[in-house]
Design a protein around this motif. Structure first.
Motif, short mmCIF file in Angstrom:
data_model
loop_
_atom_site.label_atom_id
_atom_site.label_comp_id
_atom_site.label_asym_id
_atom_site.label_seq_id
_atom_site.Cartn_x
_atom_site.Cartn_y
_atom_site.Cartn_z
N ARG A 178 0.82 -1.23 0.00
CA ARG A 178 0.00 0.00 0.00
C ARG A 178 0.84 1.27 0.00
O ARG A 178 0.35 2.34 -0.30
N ARG A 179 2.14 1.16 0.33
CA ARG A 179 3.04 2.31 0.31
C ARG A 179 3.76 2.47 -1.03
O ARG A 179 4.59 3.35 -1.19
N GLY A 180 3.48 1.54 -1.96
CA GLY A 180 4.11 1.61 -3.27
C GLY A 180 5.44 0.89 -3.38
O GLY A 180 6.07 0.91 -4.43
N GLN A 181 5.88 0.27 -2.29
CA GLN A 181 7.13 -0.49 -2.33
C GLN A 181 6.87 -1.83 -3.01
O GLN A 181 5.78 -2.37 -2.94
N TRP A 182 7.90 -2.37 -3.64
CA TRP A 182 7.79 -3.68 -4.27
C TRP A 182 8.08 -4.76 -3.24
O TRP A 182 9.00 -4.64 -2.43
N VAL A 183 7.26 -5.81 -3.27
CA VAL A 183 7.36 -6.93 -2.33
C VAL A 183 7.60 -8.20 -3.13
O VAL A 183 6.98 -8.41 -4.18
N ALA A 184 8.48 -9.04 -2.65
CA ALA A 184 8.64 -10.40 -3.17
C ALA A 184 8.50 -11.31 -1.96
O ALA A 184 9.17 -11.09 -0.94
N VAL A 210 12.90 -1.36 -3.89
CA VAL A 210 12.55 -0.05 -4.44
C VAL A 210 12.10 -0.14 -5.90
O VAL A 210 11.50 0.78 -6.42
N SER A 211 12.38 -1.28 -6.55
CA SER A 211 11.96 -1.42 -7.94
C SER A 211 11.46 -2.84 -8.23
O SER A 211 11.81 -3.78 -7.52
N ARG A 212 10.66 -2.93 -9.26
CA ARG A 212 10.16 -4.23 -9.70
C ARG A 212 11.33 -5.12 -10.12
O ARG A 212 11.37 -6.31 -9.81
N ALA A 213 12.28 -4.55 -10.83
CA ALA A 213 13.43 -5.31 -11.32
C ALA A 213 14.20 -5.96 -10.17
O ALA A 213 14.59 -7.13 -10.27
N GLN A 214 14.40 -5.23 -9.08
CA GLN A 214 15.11 -5.79 -7.93
C GLN A 214 14.30 -6.88 -7.24
O GLN A 214 14.85 -7.88 -6.80
#
Length: 84
Positions: free
Chosen positions: A22-28, A40-44
């Motif tokens: 919900r904060r816009g951070q990317w989660v895996a 911080v990014s989709r790629a990471q």
């Protein structure tokens, strides 16, 4: 000399979910909560997921909905039943 930690997964069929919180951070996050992280990014996030699941891109699922990192999950326990 750079030390590299081995992947956490034990099976190539491990599913890893990737998406934004919900904060816009990317989660895996691995489906059972065995491993995961914020990025911080989709790629990471995808790079981490591929490393952890043994380079199996077909087992990474990008979610269209929000996903929150939950490291408190417990892996499913397989219960063996004995015949009486």
């Amino acid at each position: 000399m750079k030390l590299v930690e081995p992947p956490s997964c034990s099976s190539p069929s491990t599913i890893v979910f990737v998406g934004r919180n919900r904060r816009g951070q990317w989660v895996a996050q691995e489906q059972n909560g065995l491993y995961g992280g914020l990025f911080v990014s989709r790629a990471q996030a995808v790079k981490y997921a591929r490393f952890e699941n043994g380079q199996h891109p077909g087992t990474i699922i990008e979610l269209p909905r929000e996903i929150e990192l939950d490291m408190g999950k417990r892996p499913h326990t397989i219960v063996s039943q004995r015949a009486a």
